[in-house]
Scaffold this active site. Structure first.
Site, PDB file in Angstrom:
ATOM      1  N   SER A 147       0.836  -1.203   0.000  1.00 53.98           N
ATOM      2  CA  SER A 147       0.000   0.000   0.000  1.00 53.98           C
ATOM      3  C   SER A 147       0.863   1.243   0.000  1.00 53.98           C
ATOM      4  CB  SER A 147      -0.850  -0.041   1.277  1.00 53.98           C
ATOM      5  OG  SER A 147      -1.427   1.201   1.510  1.00 53.98           O
ATOM      6  N   LYS A 200       2.182  -3.791   6.569  1.00 55.39           N
ATOM      7  CA  LYS A 200       2.550  -3.895   5.145  1.00 55.39           C
ATOM      8  C   LYS A 200       4.061  -3.740   4.990  1.00 55.39           C
ATOM      9  CE  LYS A 200      -1.485  -4.617   3.458  1.00 55.39           C
ATOM     10  NZ  LYS A 200      -1.787  -5.900   2.835  1.00 55.39           N
ATOM     11  N   TYR A 239      -1.541  -0.575  10.647  1.00 53.01           N
ATOM     12  CA  TYR A 239      -1.834  -1.227   9.355  1.00 53.01           C
ATOM     13  C   TYR A 239      -0.656  -1.041   8.403  1.00 53.01           C
ATOM     14  CZ  TYR A 239      -3.634  -1.654   4.605  1.00 53.01           C
ATOM     15  OH  TYR A 239      -3.779  -1.983   3.274  1.00 53.01           O
TER      16      TYR A 239
HETATM   17  P1  NAD Z   1     -10.952  -7.002   1.365  1.00 60.02           P
HETATM   18  O1  NAD Z   1     -11.138  -6.923   2.837  1.00 60.02           O
HETATM   19  O2  NAD Z   1     -12.130  -6.788   0.484  1.00 60.02           O
HETATM   20  O3  NAD Z   1     -10.256  -8.381   0.965  1.00 60.02           O
HETATM   21  C1  NAD Z   1      -9.388  -9.074   1.829  1.00 60.02           C
HETATM   22  C2  NAD Z   1      -9.862 -10.511   1.871  1.00 60.02           C
HETATM   23  O4  NAD Z   1      -8.997 -11.266   2.733  1.00 60.02           O
HETATM   24  C3  NAD Z   1     -11.282 -10.658   2.419  1.00 60.02           C
HETATM   25  O5  NAD Z   1     -12.017 -11.501   1.562  1.00 60.02           O
HETATM   26  C4  NAD Z   1     -11.064 -11.315   3.790  1.00 60.02           C
HETATM   27  O6  NAD Z   1     -12.175 -12.113   4.161  1.00 60.02           O
HETATM   28  C5  NAD Z   1      -9.803 -12.111   3.554  1.00 60.02           C
HETATM   29  N1  NAD Z   1      -9.006 -12.382   4.770  1.00 60.02           N
HETATM   30  C6  NAD Z   1      -8.603 -11.508   5.724  1.00 60.02           C
HETATM   31  N2  NAD Z   1      -7.846 -12.117   6.643  1.00 60.02           N
HETATM   32  C7  NAD Z   1      -7.766 -13.434   6.267  1.00 60.02           C
HETATM   33  C8  NAD Z   1      -7.124 -14.579   6.809  1.00 60.02           C
HETATM   34  N3  NAD Z   1      -6.402 -14.502   7.939  1.00 60.02           N
HETATM   35  N4  NAD Z   1      -7.248 -15.756   6.161  1.00 60.02           N
HETATM   36  C9  NAD Z   1      -7.983 -15.854   5.015  1.00 60.02           C
HETATM   37  N5  NAD Z   1      -8.603 -14.789   4.456  1.00 60.02           N
HETATM   38  C10 NAD Z   1      -8.501 -13.600   5.080  1.00 60.02           C
HETATM   39  O7  NAD Z   1      -9.798  -5.929   0.989  1.00 60.02           O
HETATM   40  P2  NAD Z   1      -9.295  -5.420  -0.422  1.00 60.02           P
HETATM   41  O8  NAD Z   1      -9.646  -3.985  -0.533  1.00 60.02           O
HETATM   42  O9  NAD Z   1      -9.695  -6.355  -1.475  1.00 60.02           O
HETATM   43  O10 NAD Z   1      -7.734  -5.486  -0.176  1.00 60.02           O
HETATM   44  C11 NAD Z   1      -6.960  -6.613  -0.571  1.00 60.02           C
HETATM   45  C12 NAD Z   1      -5.531  -6.390  -0.088  1.00 60.02           C
HETATM   46  O11 NAD Z   1      -5.034  -5.157  -0.618  1.00 60.02           O
HETATM   47  C13 NAD Z   1      -5.424  -6.279   1.430  1.00 60.02           C
HETATM   48  O12 NAD Z   1      -4.249  -6.947   1.836  1.00 60.02           O
HETATM   49  C14 NAD Z   1      -5.284  -4.783   1.647  1.00 60.02           C
HETATM   50  O13 NAD Z   1      -4.559  -4.494   2.811  1.00 60.02           O
HETATM   51  C15 NAD Z   1      -4.529  -4.342   0.414  1.00 60.02           C
HETATM   52  N6  NAD Z   1      -4.756  -2.926   0.057  1.00 60.02           N
HETATM   53  C16 NAD Z   1      -6.027  -2.480  -0.082  1.00 60.02           C
HETATM   54  C17 NAD Z   1      -6.238  -1.125  -0.384  1.00 60.02           C
HETATM   55  C18 NAD Z   1      -7.630  -0.586  -0.514  1.00 60.02           C
HETATM   56  O14 NAD Z   1      -7.796   0.638  -0.418  1.00 60.02           O
HETATM   57  N7  NAD Z   1      -8.648  -1.403  -0.753  1.00 60.02           N
HETATM   58  C19 NAD Z   1      -5.148  -0.260  -0.556  1.00 60.02           C
HETATM   59  C20 NAD Z   1      -3.867  -0.769  -0.406  1.00 60.02           C
HETATM   60  C21 NAD Z   1      -3.683  -2.117  -0.104  1.00 60.02           C
HETATM   61  N1  UFG Z   2     -12.828  11.115   3.279  1.00 61.30           N
HETATM   62  C1  UFG Z   2     -13.863  11.961   3.607  1.00 61.30           C
HETATM   63  N2  UFG Z   2     -14.996  11.414   4.122  1.00 61.30           N
HETATM   64  C2  UFG Z   2     -15.153  10.068   4.311  1.00 61.30           C
HETATM   65  C3  UFG Z   2     -14.083   9.213   3.962  1.00 61.30           C
HETATM   66  C4  UFG Z   2     -12.927   9.772   3.451  1.00 61.30           C
HETATM   67  O1  UFG Z   2     -13.753  13.173   3.463  1.00 61.30           O
HETATM   68  O2  UFG Z   2     -16.213   9.639   4.793  1.00 61.30           O
HETATM   69  C5  UFG Z   2     -11.599  11.695   2.704  1.00 61.30           C
HETATM   70  C6  UFG Z   2     -10.354  11.426   3.511  1.00 61.30           C
HETATM   71  O3  UFG Z   2     -10.202  12.404   4.525  1.00 61.30           O
HETATM   72  C7  UFG Z   2      -9.259  11.468   2.444  1.00 61.30           C
HETATM   73  C8  UFG Z   2      -9.969  10.913   1.202  1.00 61.30           C
HETATM   74  O4  UFG Z   2     -11.364  11.061   1.448  1.00 61.30           O
HETATM   75  O5  UFG Z   2      -8.896  12.811   2.182  1.00 61.30           O
HETATM   76  C9  UFG Z   2      -9.671   9.441   0.937  1.00 61.30           C
HETATM   77  O6  UFG Z   2      -9.935   8.711   2.120  1.00 61.30           O
HETATM   78  P1  UFG Z   2     -10.104   7.113   2.109  1.00 61.30           P
HETATM   79  O7  UFG Z   2     -10.501   6.717   3.503  1.00 61.30           O
HETATM   80  O8  UFG Z   2     -10.990   6.697   1.003  1.00 61.30           O
HETATM   81  O9  UFG Z   2      -8.648   6.596   1.741  1.00 61.30           O
HETATM   82  P2  UFG Z   2      -7.240   6.815   2.462  1.00 61.30           P
HETATM   83  O10 UFG Z   2      -6.397   7.603   1.506  1.00 61.30           O
HETATM   84  O11 UFG Z   2      -7.399   7.348   3.824  1.00 61.30           O
HETATM   85  O12 UFG Z   2      -6.677   5.327   2.596  1.00 61.30           O
HETATM   86  C10 UFG Z   2      -6.872   4.331   1.595  1.00 61.30           C
HETATM   87  C11 UFG Z   2      -7.034   2.978   2.268  1.00 61.30           C
HETATM   88  C12 UFG Z   2      -5.752   2.530   2.901  1.00 61.30           C
HETATM   89  C13 UFG Z   2      -4.639   2.558   1.885  1.00 61.30           C
HETATM   90  C14 UFG Z   2      -4.542   3.906   1.249  1.00 61.30           C
HETATM   91  C15 UFG Z   2      -3.524   3.831   0.136  1.00 61.30           C
HETATM   92  O13 UFG Z   2      -8.040   3.043   3.270  1.00 61.30           O
HETATM   93  O14 UFG Z   2      -5.889   1.205   3.338  1.00 61.30           O
HETATM   94  O15 UFG Z   2      -5.792   4.308   0.706  1.00 61.30           O
HETATM   95  O16 UFG Z   2      -3.340   5.067  -0.455  1.00 61.30           O
HETATM   96  F1  UFG Z   2      -3.472   2.255   2.478  1.00 61.30           F
END
Ligand code: NAD
Ligand code: UFG
Length: 357
Positions: free
Chosen positions: A142, A170, A166
């Site tokens: 991330s 990572k 978190y």
């Molecule tokens: P998500 O929560 O939708 O998907 C994660 C999946 O992993 C879920 O299906 C959950 O049930 C499963 N899981 C969690 N812990 C587990 C375990 N111990 N054993 C088996 N399954 C397990 O999240 P996502 O948005 O699809 O994110 C996928 C990956 O990408 C995550 O590792 C997250 O940290 C990373 N990531 C997400 C974002 C984002 O904004 N969505 C940004 C950066 C990184």
């Molecule tokens: N925001 C609002 N209102 C809300 C939610 C978010 O104003 O209800 C704003 C936040 O303050 C920020 C922007 O929208 O300025 C984006 O916020 P998000 O919560 O959508 O995303 P973040 O950038 O905080 O974080 C996300 C994921 C993290 C990941 C990161 C990577 O939640 O897991 O992006 O860039 F690591």
């Protein structure tokens, strides 16, 4: 479904496709990546404990792709023996590892659970890979590993200083992977640092389905549009950004999913490991996103300005140059596409996957 019970969408034809283990494959990014895998001739083997997802997502992947052949194994990735057995049984060639917890706020109140799932879980998978002889892993990292910007856009060389548990999990897994690939073992790793994934598959059949009140901007906006939330709180309008609201680099989840296939094929073709940003290189403010969503959906989004959210950074975005150089990949979908597809998902599934469970 009981823990350990194996669920098959249909019988597995072992001779047809190259099999890729996809831990966390039922989740938001994982399900979209399963679509891409099937469409490119691979067979995803999903492992998920459904802590933050529903098996319905994989049924929908089957509908989109026309396959009836995605094995889904309900298990926790910390069960190393089981992971090894699954890798052996399905003769998996590689792992695309999405499994983990991802709520930044929750990670500050329950850090050990985050280390247990994200760090111990990854360690367990790597142990299982070594035992089963699986050589390639793509890992979901991330942009949060960078922490407070020293310069922008973030390049892959930007110092790493995560500001929450978190992000630390990572960062820790990245260190673990780097040490592993530097050792005598013959595993290679592609570390993908995602920026802000939003949007959904254009069919509207799969998308992000957060539990409870969404933490992230886009699912919150979409739930306001369908009447599940009264208004959006915009966290801060006094940042040093063009309109005072936070700026992020949003990336369409389908572009992101495609990047996983390119990364996977790079790892399978050459022994080198890599770490790469996956973003568009463009920052949009919260108000930009709201306006784009209103245009795409035709819905007005009620909003109120609220206090800054603790821990939020004002603005950051990716330098995507290395992704293009290394993988020949760049984003192709726009903010308008992200909003249109988010709306397709949310309007067709106002309560997410709930109705199908
Ligand atoms: P998500 O929560 O939708 O998907 C994660 C999946 O992993 C879920 O299906 C959950 O049930 C499963 N899981 C969690 N812990 C587990 C375990 N111990 N054993 C088996 N399954 C397990 O999240 P996502 O948005 O699809 O994110 C996928 C990956 O990408 C995550 O590792 C997250 O940290 C990373 N990531 C997400 C974002 C984002 O904004 N969505 C940004 C950066 C990184
Ligand atoms: N925001 C609002 N209102 C809300 C939610 C978010 O104003 O209800 C704003 C936040 O303050 C920020 C922007 O929208 O300025 C984006 O916020 P998000 O919560 O959508 O995303 P973040 O950038 O905080 O974080 C996300 C994921 C993290 C990941 C990161 C990577 O939640 O897991 O992006 O860039 F690591």
């Amino acid at each position: 479904m009981e823990q350990g019970q194996m669920r098959r969408i249909a019988s597995l034809d072992r001779d047809q496709a190259r099999r890729i283990l996809v831990p966390g494959g039922a989740g938001y990014i994982g399900s979209h990546t399963c679509v891409e895998l099937v469409q490119r001739g691979y067979q995803p083997v999903v492992v998920d404990n459904f802590v933050n997802s529903s098996p319905v997502s994989i049924e929908r992947v089957c509908q989109i792709t026309g396959t009836n052949d995605i094995p889904v194994i309900e298990a926790d990735i910390r069960d190393t023996k089981r992971m090894e057995a699954v890798m052996r049984e399905y003769e998996c060639e590689a792992v695309i590892h999405f499994a983990g917890l991802k709520a930044v706020g929750e990670s500050t109140t329950d850090p050990l659970n985050y280390y247990a799932n994200n760090v111990q879980g990854s360690l367990s998978l790597l142990d299982a890979m070594e035992s089963a002889g699986v050589k390639h892993i793509v890992f979901s990292s991330s942009a949060t590993v960078y922490g407070t910007p020293v310069f922008l856009p973030y390049t892959e060389e930007h110092p790493l200083a995560p500001t929450n548990p978190y992000g630390m999990t990572k960062y820790t897994v990245e260190l673990m992977l780097n040490d592993l690939v530097a050792s005598a073992c013959d595993i290679n790793a592609g570390i993908l640092r995602y920026f802000n994934p939003i949007g959904a598959h254009p069919s509207g059949k799969i998308g992000e389905d957060p539990n409870g009140i969404p933490n992230n901007l886009m699912p919150f906006v979409a739930q306001v549009a369908v009447g599940r939330r009264p208004h959006l709180n915009v966290f801060g309008n006094d940042y040093d950004t063009p309109d005072g609201t936070g700026v992020r680099d949003y990336i369409h989840v389908v572009d992101l999913a495609e990047a996983h296939i390119v990364a996977l094929e790079k790892l399978m073709a050459s022994p080198d490991s890599f770490t790469v940003n996956l973003g568009s290189g463009t920052g949009y403010s919260v108000l930009d996103v709201v306006k784009a969503f209103e245009k795409a959906s035709g819905c007005e989004i009620a909003l109120e300005f609220a206090e800054r959210r603790p821990g939020d950074l004002p603005a950051y975005w990716a330098d995507p140059a290395y992704a293009l150089e290394l993988l020949g990949w760049k984003t192709r979908l726009t903010l308008e596409d992200m909003c249109r597809d988010q709306w397709a998902w949310q309007s067709q599934n106002p309560n997410g996957y709930l109705e199908d469970q």
